[in-house]
Design an enzyme around this catalytic site. Structure first.
Site, PDB file in Angstrom:
ATOM      1  N   ASP A 187      31.282  30.831  34.434  1.00 31.61           N
ATOM      2  CA  ASP A 187      31.889  31.580  35.526  1.00 31.61           C
ATOM      3  C   ASP A 187      32.670  32.766  34.959  1.00 31.61           C
ATOM      4  O   ASP A 187      33.504  32.597  34.065  1.00 31.61           O
ATOM      5  CB  ASP A 187      32.811  30.645  36.307  1.00 31.61           C
ATOM      6  CG  ASP A 187      33.379  31.277  37.565  1.00 31.61           C
ATOM      7  OD1 ASP A 187      32.713  32.160  38.136  1.00 31.61           O
ATOM      8  OD2 ASP A 187      34.482  30.873  37.985  1.00 31.61           O
ATOM      9  N   ASP A 194      30.474  39.336  34.325  1.00 26.51           N
ATOM     10  CA  ASP A 194      31.286  40.051  35.308  1.00 26.51           C
ATOM     11  C   ASP A 194      31.623  41.439  34.768  1.00 26.51           C
ATOM     12  O   ASP A 194      32.605  41.618  34.056  1.00 26.51           O
ATOM     13  CB  ASP A 194      32.560  39.261  35.602  1.00 26.51           C
ATOM     14  CG  ASP A 194      33.424  39.912  36.670  1.00 26.51           C
ATOM     15  OD1 ASP A 194      33.049  41.001  37.152  1.00 26.51           O
ATOM     16  OD2 ASP A 194      34.478  39.344  37.014  1.00 26.51           O
ATOM     17  N   HIS A 247      40.330  35.401  44.960  1.00 23.33           N
ATOM     18  CA  HIS A 247      40.611  34.305  44.048  1.00 23.33           C
ATOM     19  C   HIS A 247      41.983  33.672  44.314  1.00 23.33           C
ATOM     20  O   HIS A 247      42.880  34.317  44.847  1.00 23.33           O
ATOM     21  CB  HIS A 247      40.563  34.794  42.598  1.00 23.33           C
ATOM     22  CG  HIS A 247      39.185  35.126  42.128  1.00 23.33           C
ATOM     23  ND1 HIS A 247      38.848  36.342  41.576  1.00 23.33           N
ATOM     24  CD2 HIS A 247      38.041  34.397  42.129  1.00 23.33           C
ATOM     25  CE1 HIS A 247      37.564  36.344  41.249  1.00 23.33           C
ATOM     26  NE2 HIS A 247      37.058  35.175  41.578  1.00 23.33           N
ATOM     27  N   SER A 277      37.437  29.078  48.127  1.00 24.20           N
ATOM     28  CA  SER A 277      38.175  27.869  48.475  1.00 24.20           C
ATOM     29  C   SER A 277      38.838  28.039  49.841  1.00 24.20           C
ATOM     30  O   SER A 277      39.236  29.145  50.213  1.00 24.20           O
ATOM     31  CB  SER A 277      39.240  27.556  47.424  1.00 24.20           C
ATOM     32  OG  SER A 277      38.648  26.995  46.260  1.00 24.20           O
ATOM     33  N   ILE A 333      33.912  27.162  44.348  1.00 27.38           N
ATOM     34  CA  ILE A 333      35.094  26.422  44.808  1.00 27.38           C
ATOM     35  C   ILE A 333      35.859  25.923  43.590  1.00 27.38           C
ATOM     36  O   ILE A 333      35.319  25.166  42.776  1.00 27.38           O
ATOM     37  CB  ILE A 333      34.693  25.243  45.712  1.00 27.38           C
ATOM     38  CG1 ILE A 333      33.967  25.752  46.965  1.00 27.38           C
ATOM     39  CG2 ILE A 333      35.920  24.409  46.096  1.00 27.38           C
ATOM     40  CD1 ILE A 333      33.300  24.676  47.795  1.00 27.38           C
ATOM     41  N   SER A 348      40.031  26.419  43.542  1.00 24.75           N
ATOM     42  CA  SER A 348      41.416  26.142  43.945  1.00 24.75           C
ATOM     43  C   SER A 348      41.537  24.863  44.761  1.00 24.75           C
ATOM     44  O   SER A 348      42.526  24.119  44.631  1.00 24.75           O
ATOM     45  CB  SER A 348      41.988  27.315  44.739  1.00 24.75           C
ATOM     46  OG  SER A 348      42.111  28.463  43.925  1.00 24.75           O
TER      47      SER A 348
END
Length: 320
Positions: A83, A105, A179, A225, A266, A268
């Protein structure tokens, strides 16, 4: 079953109008809670590891934990995904180290530099049988080492050129998610009849235009989330301090999954479930000191949370 890539998962998800849960993992209990839920509900799953998780738990430990989950859950496909890979070197290390999927990213770079960096990762990954997720647009908020004070929506007019020139297998876009546990400021929200803060709606117009330009192409949502208020309350009632923690409404995520979004990240929510459970346990059992005593209910609540996501939000239960 060995670790797999997300290629077939995404094809089925796109055609079936559901999304695969991409859950961040940092330790054994989180891996167990997620995969036990997926195993019982026969759901495919992506276990993803951030740069911060690798620094915390060590690359090898995380890979072996996920490999153990594969052995324990032979009937479900499992992807091991990086990620928010920040650079080519991190992506290469994960590709060489057993990951089946990586995200590069490059969203903080210029459009041209993002293309160049993403293409470099894609070329190396594809040579090693690994798939790649790229990103256009940036998400506000803080999670692990990913931090942007202000987000920027994806520009649909850029997506065709980006995908064509990079060769990525999926694309993360920015349509209003963010985020962390504080996704929206109170002043961005409205209050419903019960006085509960309601965040601004996601930009489905952007998603629909991206989908029109990239028919059949899997789209990814980061920062998704929902920040369950029962766990926020549990944390606050047991010594925590998380005022105005607001997440993405689950009905909006379900709608996104019915469109072209094939992967929903997902993280948090898992942290909240674990922390809330442990805080409550400490207050209820101040004489306990065995980590197994408080990690067991924490793992159980992570499992229950994931089961809910699979059935009611992602729609991927029974899709293994």
């Amino acid at each position: 079953m060995a670790l797999v890539t997300s290629t077939e998962m995404f094809k089925k998800a796109y055609a079936g109008g559901y999304a695969i849960g991409a859950f961040n993992v940092n330790n054994m209990e989180i891996v167990q809670g997620i995969t036990e839920a997926c195993g019982e509900l026969k759901a495919p799953v992506i276990l993803q590891v951030s740069k911060g998780a690798r620094a915390y738990a060590n690359h090898t430990y995380l890979v072996k934990l996920v490999e153990a989950a594969v052995i324990e859950n032979p009937d479900i496909p499992i992807v091991l995904h990086l990620d928010h890979g920040p650079d080519f070197e991190t992506c290469k290390s994960c590709i060489d180290g057993g990951f089946t999927s990586v995200m590069i990213d490059g969203s903080s770079h210029s459009f041209e530099d993002n293309i160049a960096l993403t293409r470099k990762v894609v070329e190396y990954a594809h040579d090693h049988g690994v798939v790649v997720e790229g990103e256009l647009g940036t998400l506000a908020g803080i999670e692990d080492e990913v931090s942007h004070a202000v987000g920027s929506y994806t520009r649909p007019e850029e997506v065709e050129e980006f995908v064509t020139k990079t060769g990525v297998d999926s694309l993360a876009i920015a349509i209003g998610t963010s985020h962390g546990a504080y996704k929206f400021k109170p002043e961005q929200c409205t209050r419903n009849a019960d006085g509960i803060l309601v965040p601004p709606p996601l930009r489905f117009d952007i998603l629909e235009e991206v989908s029109r330009r990239l028919p059949g192409f899997p789209i990814v949502l980061h920062g998704s989330s929902s920040v369950p208020q029962e766990y926020v309350k549990m944390i606050n009632e047991n010594g925590g301090n998380m005022p105005n923690a607001i997440g993405v409404p689950e009905e909006e995520l379900r709608h996104a999954a019915q469109l072209s979004v094939c992967k929903i990240n997902i993280d948090s929510d898992l942290r909240l479930a674990m922390t809330g459970t442990i805080r409550a346990y400490f207050n209820e059992h101040p004489d306990h000191f065995d980590p197994r005593q408080y990690l067991k209910p924490a793992r159980a609540n992570i499992k229950a949370l994931v089961e809910h996501k699979l059935k009611d939000v992602l729609g991927c239960a029974g899709k293994a």
